[in-house]
Design a protein around this motif. Structure first.
Motif, PDB file in Angstrom:
ATOM      1  N   ASN A 218     -25.191  20.861 -31.560  1.00 16.41           N
ATOM      2  CA  ASN A 218     -24.399  20.777 -30.330  1.00 16.41           C
ATOM      3  C   ASN A 218     -25.020  19.832 -29.308  1.00 16.41           C
ATOM      4  OD1 ASN A 218     -22.805  22.958 -31.310  1.00 16.41           O
ATOM      5  ND2 ASN A 218     -24.414  24.371 -30.633  1.00 16.41           N
ATOM      6  N   GLN A 219     -26.258  19.445 -29.521  1.00 10.49           N
ATOM      7  CA  GLN A 219     -26.972  18.751 -28.442  1.00 10.49           C
ATOM      8  C   GLN A 219     -27.362  17.305 -28.773  1.00 10.49           C
ATOM      9  OE1 GLN A 219     -28.440  20.690 -25.561  1.00 10.49           O
ATOM     10  NE2 GLN A 219     -27.619  22.663 -26.185  1.00 10.49           N
ATOM     11  N   LEU A 220     -27.504  17.000 -30.069  1.00 15.37           N
ATOM     12  CA  LEU A 220     -27.918  15.644 -30.436  1.00 15.37           C
ATOM     13  C   LEU A 220     -26.720  14.834 -30.904  1.00 15.37           C
ATOM     14  CD1 LEU A 220     -31.250  16.128 -32.508  1.00 15.37           C
ATOM     15  CD2 LEU A 220     -30.942  15.978 -30.040  1.00 15.37           C
ATOM     16  N   THR A 221     -26.677  13.563 -30.548  1.00 15.94           N
ATOM     17  CA  THR A 221     -25.636  12.685 -31.072  1.00 15.94           C
ATOM     18  C   THR A 221     -25.990  12.343 -32.527  1.00 15.94           C
ATOM     19  OG1 THR A 221     -26.811  10.683 -30.448  1.00 15.94           O
ATOM     20  CG2 THR A 221     -25.316  11.604 -28.796  1.00 15.94           C
ATOM     21  N   THR A 222     -25.012  11.775 -33.248  1.00 10.63           N
ATOM     22  CA  THR A 222     -25.278  11.377 -34.631  1.00 10.63           C
ATOM     23  C   THR A 222     -26.435  10.384 -34.676  1.00 10.63           C
ATOM     24  OG1 THR A 222     -22.940  11.673 -35.074  1.00 10.63           O
ATOM     25  CG2 THR A 222     -24.173  10.442 -36.709  1.00 10.63           C
TER      26      THR A 222
END
Ligand code: A3P
Length: 287
Positions: A257-261
């Motif tokens: 939920n918190q890191l981008t790809t």
């Protein structure tokens, strides 16, 4: 002094609660006893959870002590200025917590029969947990933008140094009879079975009722409600839980939920570089 770090043998520590003198004492003078039990982690990997589990195993599942004595007195972090005093004065058998990398750990441990339980967690979740924690734990510097803090984390430029070095260092003790390791994810998946494994390592037998007591009282909800375990007694100048909690979400996989790809892929690349060639597999390797 607030938010100031000093370096001890290449590792950062916040000056407010650690000192060079204290770290030297821990490393060189602290007398480990054969009946000591150490709860060791890289920060944000489930330290207070394991502390609660070990306290409850010790009391055969009876929560009375966990509800009357703050966790930092039950299992002090012996590398902190105050924790060292508590660890020295606690009655044996002592439970002691630590985030120290192995090279800074008490030398006397390596000549003792004391036991270490090492808890590891998916480093992406460790990072996310630390990112939130650094915003509420006053001795730490503000983490700033997540992207920038991620770079620092991956380079080991945070208190206690690199997650990779910490894990590789401690996991080098695998196979020693006084070393046991478990993951946060295993605790999540099967707390009862994990407690049984921990008991076997400690040479402790619990009947079914005592096991129930451990599992119930070490749940996220029970710990969140227990003021001796949720840090609500911690002074505001150290921990401000107005906007986030020490016991924040208590789940595995929040990184999704918190890191981008792109951030996650960058993390994977560094992880592969750092962990390649090691004969180690963790629950998160499959996700
Ligand atoms: P989150 O920030 O992801 O919620 P440490 O004790 O090493 O500082 O680790 C803190 C992390 O462990 C926090 O993670 C906290 O919520 C989680 N935690 C503590 N007790 C827990 C429990 N009983 N069950 C699940 N997670 C727990």
């Amino acid at each position: 002094m607030f938010k100031e770090y000093f370096q001890y043998k290449g590792i950062s520590f916040p000056r407010l609660i650690y000192s060079e003198q204290g770290l030297r004492e821990v490393e060189n003078e602290f007398q480990v006893r054969d009946d000591d039990v150490f709860n060791v982690t890289y920060q944000k990997s489930g330290t207070v959870w394991m502390l609660e589990i070990l306290s409850l195993i010790h009391s055969n599942g009876d929560p009375s002590r966990c509800r009357t004595v703050p966790n930092w007195d039950r299992g002090p972090w012996y590398e902190t200025i105050l924790g060292l005093q508590t660890a020295r004065s606690n009655q044996p058998p002592r439970l002691i917590s630590s985030h120290l990398p192995i090279q800074l750990f008490a030398k006397s441990f390596f000549q003792s029969k004391a036991k270490v339980l090492y808890t590891v967690r998916n480093p992406k979740d460790v990072f996310v947990s630390l990112y939130h924690f650094a915003q509420i734990f006053r001795p730490y510097k503000e983490p700033g933008q997540l992207d920038q803090f991620l770079e620092q984390f991956l380079e080991g430029d945070v208190p206690f140094g690199s997650w990779f070095d910490h894990v590789k260092g401690w996991m080098g003790l695998r196979g020693h009879e006084n070393f046991f390791w478990i993951s946060y994810e295993e605790l999540q998946q099967d707390l009862r079975g994990s407690v049984e494994r921990i008991c076997r390592f400690l040479g402790k037998q619990l009947d079914a009722r005592a096991l129930d007591g451990v599992v119930e009282n070490a749940s996220f909800q029970a710990m969140k409600q227990n003021k001796m375990s949720n840090f609500s007694l911690a002074p505001r100048f150290l921990l401000d839980q107005t906007h986030s909690s020490f016991l924040r979400k208590g789940i595995a996989g929040d990184w999704k939920n918190q890191l981008t790809t792109a951030q996650s892929e960058n993390f994977d690349r560094v992880y592969r570089e750092q962990m390649q060639g090691l004969d180690l597999s963790f629950p998160w390797d499959e996700t």
